[in-house]
Design an enzyme around this catalytic site. Structure first.
Site, PDB file in Angstrom:
ATOM      1  N   HIS A  52       0.823  -1.225   0.000  1.00 44.63           N
ATOM      2  CA  HIS A  52       0.000   0.000   0.000  1.00 44.63           C
ATOM      3  C   HIS A  52       0.858   1.277   0.000  1.00 44.63           C
ATOM      4  O   HIS A  52       0.320   2.374  -0.195  1.00 44.63           O
ATOM      5  CB  HIS A  52      -0.945   0.028   1.204  1.00 44.63           C
TER       6      HIS A  52
ATOM      7  N   ASP B 178      -2.303 -10.679  -2.491  1.00 41.32           N
ATOM      8  CA  ASP B 178      -2.915 -10.235  -1.232  1.00 41.32           C
ATOM      9  C   ASP B 178      -4.396  -9.941  -1.501  1.00 41.32           C
ATOM     10  O   ASP B 178      -4.788  -9.633  -2.632  1.00 41.32           O
ATOM     11  CB  ASP B 178      -2.205  -8.962  -0.748  1.00 41.32           C
TER      12      ASP B 178
ATOM     13  N   HIS C  66      -6.037  -7.395  -0.677  1.00 41.80           N
ATOM     14  CA  HIS C  66      -6.257  -5.984  -1.012  1.00 41.80           C
ATOM     15  C   HIS C  66      -5.489  -5.593  -2.260  1.00 41.80           C
ATOM     16  O   HIS C  66      -4.427  -6.149  -2.549  1.00 41.80           O
ATOM     17  CB  HIS C  66      -5.790  -5.090   0.149  1.00 41.80           C
TER      18      HIS C  66
ATOM     19  N   ASP D  25      -4.813 -12.854   3.489  1.00 43.55           N
ATOM     20  CA  ASP D  25      -6.091 -12.299   3.943  1.00 43.55           C
ATOM     21  C   ASP D  25      -7.213 -12.684   2.977  1.00 43.55           C
ATOM     22  O   ASP D  25      -8.368 -12.285   3.168  1.00 43.55           O
ATOM     23  CB  ASP D  25      -6.024 -10.777   4.180  1.00 43.55           C
TER      24      ASP D  25
HETATM   25 ZN   LIG Z   1      -4.131  -7.198   2.527  1.00 42.25          ZN
END
Ligand SMILES: [Zn+2]
Length: 372
Positions: free
Chosen positions: A171, A207, A209, A296
């Protein structure tokens, strides 16, 4: 497979994070990496090694030096300014509408880093989901060294190597931290590989996200292809990037591939997306692939909403390795602590072409100590 690990991550000792305005127990905690390390040691087929120091230059190749300086002094500034908080979180963010109607030149001149550390955190931060504590900077530097040492192993001839990075990185953008991430380990690794080899590099980000930071860093670059399978940003963090129509610009046009998935995505959905991602890797040259590895996506993850099981990680690892590319595998997220070790073992054994069987009895108690 060689595993690069540094205990310095323990210094990033986070207890709380902020979610929608209130402090909640942190998800991105030291126990995550310790669970994975313990499982890989118990497996017997992985060799742990420490990182070597690579200095700041590979970081500022990718990140704004101002971000590095802020992260270096943020904790001491919080203390010096007498702000009684257990962790640093921003006070005010420069929302784009604050500057509506102003020219790019005016904004560039007017938007400056303030002095108040809460304002500085807003200047450099994406969100309140990246609590910064006393040891965050040291741990973030160590995570970069873990990633770059993993690169060294692969460029030195290993077919694949795994960097147990913590904090995670995807991120973090060129001039921004956020989402539990401070330096973008995978982007720093990918850039270092292009520099060392002159080859193109693909990043596959699995991931849960979207890796908005990796997308931003390589948006206009033709030498790094970014491919991400993730939760649709309409319902999930990072909300403002990660849609299927974001494809890159300039030399990077067509080099960004986002594959957003629905809530409840199954193993079958995920393997179909993996096949699309693998196809995009094979469509470009280059001998090394960077994997942003997150768990995740697991069915029991407390912040995800996919329905994946441990077996599918073994298969995804196998399919990514079947590209024949050498793999720099770097840890990102994954917050269901009891399953992290087994999910990592499954993925990495798949990447090595070894079968996966669950470890008997060994594991952690709820308190985090090893049993069995
Ligand atoms: Zn994540």
């Amino acid at each position: 497979m060689q595993v690069v690990y540094s205990p310095v991550h323990l210094a990033h000792d986070v207890v709380f994070e902020t979610y929608m305005g209130i402090a909640v127990p942190a998800n991105e905690v030291a126990e995550r990496a310790e669970r994975i390390r313990t499982a890989l040691v118990a497996d017997g087929g992985f060799a742990l090694t420490g990182p070597t120091e690579h200095g700041e230059a590979p970081i500022t190749d990718v990140h704004d030096p101002g971000l590095v300086r802020f992260l270096e002094v943020a904790w001491s500034e919080l203390r010096r300014q007498g702000i009684p908080r257990a962790f640093l979180s921003a006070d005010t963010y420069p929302n784009r509408s604050m500057f509506e109607g102003m020219s790019h030149e005016a904004i560039a001149a007017l938007v400056r880093e303030p002095e108040h550390v809460g304002g500085r955190a807003g200047f450099w931060g994406l969100d309140s989901a990246a609590p910064l504590v006393a040891g965050t900077y040291a741990a973030s530097l160590a995570a970069v060294d873990v990633a770059l040492t993993t690169v060294d192993l692969v460029l030195g001839g290993e077919q694949a190597a795994y960097g147990l990075c913590r904090p995670p990185g995807h991120h973090a953008a060129r001039s921004m931290y956020g989402g539990y991430c401070f330096f973008n380990n995978a982007a720093i690794a990918a850039h270092a590989i292009t520099k060392a080899t002159g080859e193109r590099v693909s990043i596959i980000d699995v991931d849960y996200h979207h890796g908005n930071g990796s997308q931003q860093i390589f948006w206009r670059r033709g030498d790094v292809r970014y491919i991400s399978i993730h939760a649709d940003p309409r319902r999930q963090y990072p909300y403002f990037l990660g849609r299927a129509d974001e494809k890159g610009e300039g030399e990077g046009a067509g080099e960004n591939l986002n594959i957003p998935l629905r809530a409840g995505a199954t193993n079958e959905d995920y393997l179909a997306a993996t096949d699309r991602a693998v196809e995009a890797i094979l469509a470009v040259s280059g001998s090394v692939v960077v994997v942003s590895l997150g768990f995740d996506t697991y069915g029991l993850d407390p912040i995800g909403d996919f329905a994946l099981t441990t077996d599918v990680y073994h298969e995804v690892g196998r399919r990514v390795a079947a590209t024949g590319r050498r793999l720099v595998i770097l840890q990102e997220g994954g917050y269901h602590r009891p399953s992290l070790g087994e999910n990592a073992r499954a993925w990495l054994r798949g990447a090595e072409g070894r079968p996966f069987e669950p470890l008997p009895a060994a594991g952690f108690t709820e308190g985090g100590s090893v049993v069995g």
